[in-house]
Design an enzyme around this catalytic site. Structure first.
Site, PDB file in Angstrom:
ATOM      1  N   ASP A   1      -4.913   1.831   3.249  1.00 45.76           N
ATOM      2  CA  ASP A   1      -5.663   0.712   3.807  1.00 45.76           C
ATOM      3  C   ASP A   1      -5.589   0.749   5.328  1.00 45.76           C
ATOM      4  OD1 ASP A   1      -6.223  -0.045   1.256  1.00 45.76           O
ATOM      5  OD2 ASP A   1      -5.176  -1.977   1.327  1.00 45.76           O
TER       6      ASP A   1
ATOM      7  N   ARG B   1     -13.255   0.557  -4.066  1.00 48.11           N
ATOM      8  CA  ARG B   1     -12.921   0.713  -2.633  1.00 48.11           C
ATOM      9  C   ARG B   1     -12.766   2.189  -2.268  1.00 48.11           C
ATOM     10  NH1 ARG B   1      -8.398  -4.127  -1.744  1.00 48.11           N
ATOM     11  NH2 ARG B   1      -9.672  -5.809  -2.601  1.00 48.11           N
TER      12      ARG B   1
ATOM     13  N   ASP C   1      -1.118  -2.027  -4.726  1.00 50.51           N
ATOM     14  CA  ASP C   1      -2.215  -2.427  -3.846  1.00 50.51           C
ATOM     15  C   ASP C   1      -2.965  -1.172  -3.416  1.00 50.51           C
ATOM     16  OD1 ASP C   1      -3.802  -4.360  -2.640  1.00 50.51           O
ATOM     17  OD2 ASP C   1      -2.692  -4.318  -0.779  1.00 50.51           O
TER      18      ASP C   1
ATOM     19  N   ASP D   1       0.850  -1.188   0.000  1.00 47.00           N
ATOM     20  CA  ASP D   1       0.000   0.000   0.000  1.00 47.00           C
ATOM     21  C   ASP D   1       0.889   1.242   0.000  1.00 47.00           C
ATOM     22  OD1 ASP D   1      -2.214  -1.697   0.337  1.00 47.00           O
ATOM     23  OD2 ASP D   1      -2.029  -1.595   2.525  1.00 47.00           O
TER      24      ASP D   1
HETATM   25 CA    CA Z   1      -3.439  -3.565   1.268  1.00 45.47          CA
END
Ligand code: CA
Ligand code: CA
Length: 459
Positions: free
Chosen positions: A278, A330, A274, A235
């Site tokens: 997050d 997301r 990614d 991330d």
């Molecule tokens: Ca992640």
């Protein structure tokens, strides 16, 4: 004329909100010694920015004691950094142990820093980080589903990939301790780096461009989805097992390495990226404000497991005044958490777009006063996706589609008319941690466009 006056007043209020005085200033003794700090050569505005705490009531990170980051740092822990090595040194000295350094510290990032810089500053490539026994051609030959079948890769080559990932993690994952503020000076950019906030508390990240946190060694996951997927490890900012984190006025991009430039293997895109931000593994009390997320795929995952366990009553996140520009999914996707998504501007549509709000297991999203600028190929009924949730609170949304006029839209009613089972309209809680009354939704694109992202804070 009257309309312009109203807009000017709102812009002034937004500026005031982003330049509020710190909630807890450093003691006078510390302030008087600041002339000797390396940052002393910077403008007073930059010094103020480094000391600034999250304003009262500004989202979940303001809960309880609030979020002050490194605001209490003494002069010896205030640094301006220009290289990866200086950045690691300012965070405590050793990337392997920096997460345990809880001494208050302020790190000013000056200019671009590349996570793939070696110790002497020379750039490293993926080949420099790869285990001698790993190669992508060998991996593709060994685990081709036509040969290997649809089971997870295993054996010496997969073990060599895992060792390669460990080597990259030591290089490109930046471990951050408690009581830290990382703030960008003009033109600050972190390329190829993951800011890892794990098992700590009280961290502020502001005014940075975060670009292309890429994975040199994506994993093939043959049972992820109907056709399998390539998954990346890194991330841009990862918040795990931590609380009181404020991520504000940053710009998140894939830099010069967009997903569309990647090849396909086994019929699936070779995904080297990614999440942008997050929040997982029982993390909580996070405020993500005034950020700009541009052209990213899997953007903000809040909760990574459906298991009813330690994530219950955690994963509380506020997401306000952000620009989601050309992102695919997301925005955020939520499990368990009470997540307050308000006054964001979404500009969505085009190839690969999936959905905005992911309503996952036991999630409690409140989505209010968000503005959606949509390409003609996006049905407003598809902005919400059900990932095993039961309800969300949604009100005050506006949509402008294609060349059409902006209009209020009940996104939940549109979703329920097009999909089954229906989602309920009450997430079961009412946010109280908001720093200001909401903007009229039609003004959200203007205000967010002017103030969201890196390079907008007064410096
Ligand atoms: Ca992640
Ligand atoms: Ca229905």
């Amino acid at each position: 004329m009257r309309r312009r006056t109203v807009i000017a007043a709102i812009l002034a209020a937004a500026l005031a909100a982003t330049t509020a005085a710190p909630a807890s200033a450093a003691p006078a003794g510390q302030r008087s010694s600041r002339a000797a700090e390396p940052i002393g050569r910077q403008a007073p505005a930059a010094q103020l920015l480094g000391r600034q705490a999250l304003p009262a009531n500004d989202g979940w990170a303001a809960e309880g004691a609030g979020t002050t980051g490194g605001g209490a740092a003494t002069a010896d822990r205030v640094r301006v950094v220009r290289t990866r090595a200086e950045l690691v040194a300012a965070l405590g000295g050793d990337n392997a142990t920096n997460a345990a350094d809880a001494t208050p510290k302020i790190v000013y990032v000056a200019g671009p820093i590349d996570g793939f810089e070696g110790p002497d500053g020379t750039p490293l490539g993926c080949a420099d980080l790869a285990d001698p026994e790993y190669s992508l051609p060998a991996y593709l030959t060994a685990y081709d589903p036509a040969v290997w079948g649809r089971v997870d890769p295993s054996g010496p080559l997969e073990a060599a990939r895992v060792r390669s990932v460990a080597a990259q993690t030591r290089q490109t994952q930046l471990n951050v301790g408690s009581n830290t503020t990382i703030v960008g000076l003009r033109g600050a950019r972190l390329t190829g780096l993951t800011v890892m906030i794990d098992r700590v508390a009280n961290v502020i990240v502001r005014n940075l461009e975060l670009a292309d946190a890429r994975d040199c060694f994506p994993a093939w996951s043959p049972t992820d989805g109907d056709a399998g997927n390539w998954n990346s490890q890194y991330d841009q900012i990862s918040v795990r097992r931590s609380e009181h984190v404020w991520v504000d006025h940053n710009t998140f991009t894939d830099g010069d390495n967009p997903d569309r430039a990647q090849p396909s293997y086994f019929g699936r895109p070779y995904q080297v990226h990614d999440g942008s931000l997050d929040v997982t593994h029982t993390a909580s009390l996070v405020t993500a404000s005034w950020n700009r997320f541009v052209g990213r795929d899997k953007l903000m995952l809040i909760g990574s497991s459906n298991t009813v366990g330690p994530d219950v009553d955690r994963l509380k996140v506020s997401v306000h005044h952000n620009l989601f520009d050309g992102d695919l999914q997301r925005l955020p996707r939520v499990r368990f958490g009470q997540v307050d998504v308000h006054e964001n501007h979404y500009r969505l549509g085009g190839p690969g777009f999936e959905y905005a709000l992911g309503v996952g297991v036991r999630s409690a999203i409140v989505a209010e006063h968000n503005f959606f600028t949509l390409a003609d190929d996006v049905d407003p009924a598809d902005l919400i996706r059900d990932w095993g949730g039961t309800a969300l609170t949604e009100r005050g949304s506006w949509v402008r589609q294609g060349d059409g006029r902006a209009r209020p839209v009940d996104l939940l009613a549109a979703y329920n008319a097009a999909h089954d089972p229906d989602l309920g309209g009450d997430a079961g809680w009412t946010p109280t941690l908001r720093a200001a009354p909401p903007l009229p939704t039609p003004l959200v694109p203007l205000v967010v466009g002017a103030w969201a992202g890196a390079g907008r804070l007064p410096l």
